[in-house]
Design an enzyme around this catalytic site. Structure first.
Site, short mmCIF file in Angstrom:
data_model
loop_
_atom_site.label_atom_id
_atom_site.label_comp_id
_atom_site.label_asym_id
_atom_site.label_seq_id
_atom_site.Cartn_x
_atom_site.Cartn_y
_atom_site.Cartn_z
CE LYS A 10 -3.32 -1.08 -0.67
NZ LYS A 10 -3.58 -1.78 -1.98
CG HIS B 117 4.36 -6.29 -1.11
ND1 HIS B 117 4.47 -5.00 -1.57
CD2 HIS B 117 3.16 -6.73 -1.53
CE1 HIS B 117 3.39 -4.69 -2.26
NE2 HIS B 117 2.58 -5.72 -2.26
CB SER C 278 -3.75 2.45 2.26
OG SER C 278 -3.91 1.91 0.97
#
Ligand code: A3P
Length: 290
Positions: A42, A103, A133
């Site tokens: 995010k 990630h 988010s």
């Protein structure tokens, strides 16, 4: 104690999509011209992918793209697993130069990227906006573990008991890793405030120069409003049983400071306290408003 759906991977809570075939990810064989786009979730992954793709294609690529994630199968958690090809499989047939999303915290990135002196772009976003988010993303993405109540999620985020682990460890880990490696560290807030400057820096990092016309095209194409309406970037092609866009669209707000509309004064104080404790030793600083 980890929430259901998360497994400990060398001290980092991970979803099954990563832990299931961790050995294949760990032993991934990078090419020297692979470009890694790394983020804590995010933080602007999709935005940066679109920017890099537009720079590389000297304008706007019209094809449907699928930029593979360095994880086995994003929707493996689902029962039955969604029949999407895994990131690792896509990478095998992808022509060079490849762009790879991840990630992973720095210490878990396959060593082969660094042995091959690959370039990486890391995008960091302030923790408060990431928290908000990420909460909405947990709500809309059935591939993520249940977020629990807002209070539970808030606590878990602060203590790093969420997928991909602690935001604090992630942003500082990549920050500390820059020396000696080809890592371009970008802030979401800078990109939002001065996209021309930041897009030019990304182009320079990639060894490209952009003329005014091309820069204007890229700027327009990668704006939030354009990306929100673009089916290649708004994830509207992901089936609704996976991404529930009616609960929260993937392209939600794209702003800096949305946390102000969500955190109570008490929550904000608690957040700041923990933030100061965790970030006391680093030179890394963030802006939470523009
Ligand atoms: P919000 O939920 O705050 O709106 P990621 O791609 O890493 O999952 O990050 C998603 C976040 O980036 C979302 O944040 C999304 O709206 C925002 N985003 C995506 N494209 C953007 C753009 N062109 N400009 C600003 N923000 C963007």
């Amino acid at each position: 104690h980890l929430r259901s759906g998360l497994t400990d991977l060398q001290g980092v809570p991970m979803t099954l999509s990563v832990t299931h075939r961790w050995d294949d990810i760990k032993n991934f064989s990078a090419h020297p011209d692979d470009l890694l786009i790394a983020t804590y979730p995010k933080s602007g992954t999709t935005w940066m992918v679109e920017i890099v793709d537009s720079i590389r294609n000297e304008g706007i690529s019209q094809e449907m793209r699928s930029i593979p994630s360095l994880m086995r199968a994003p929707f493996l958690e689902m029962n039955p697993p969604a029949p999407f090809p895994s990131g690792l499989d896509i990478l095998k047939t992808m022509p060079a130069p490849r762009m790879v999303k991840t990630h992973l915290p720095f210490q878990l990135v396959p060593q082969s990227f660094w042995d091959n002196n690959c370039k990486a772009i890391y995008i960091a976003r302030n923790a408060k906006d990431v928290l908000i988010s990420y909460y909405y993303f947990h709500k809309m993405n059935t591939g993520m573990p249940e977020p629990g109540t807002w209070h539970e999620f808030f606590d878990n985020f602060l203590s790093g008991k969420v997928s991909w682990g602690s935001w604090f460890d992630h942003v500082t880990g990549w920050w500390d890793a820059r020396e000696g490696l080809r890592i371009h560290y970008v802030f979401y807030e800078d990109l939002k405030q001065d996209p021309v400057k930041e897009i030019k820096k990304v182009a320079l990092f990639l060894g490209k120069t952009l003329n005014k016309e091309l820069l204007d095209t890229i700027l327009e194409h990668t704006s939030f409003n354009k990306m929100k309406d673009n089916p290649m970037t708004n994830f509207s092609t992901v089936p609704p049983f996976v991404f529930k866009h009616d609960i929260s669209p993937f392209m939600r707000k794209g702003t800096v400071g949305d946390w102000k509309l969500h955190l109570t004064v008490a929550e904000n104080e608690r957040f700041d306290e923990e933030y100061q404790r965790r970030m006391a030793a680093t030179s890394l600083t963030f802006r939470t408003e523009l």
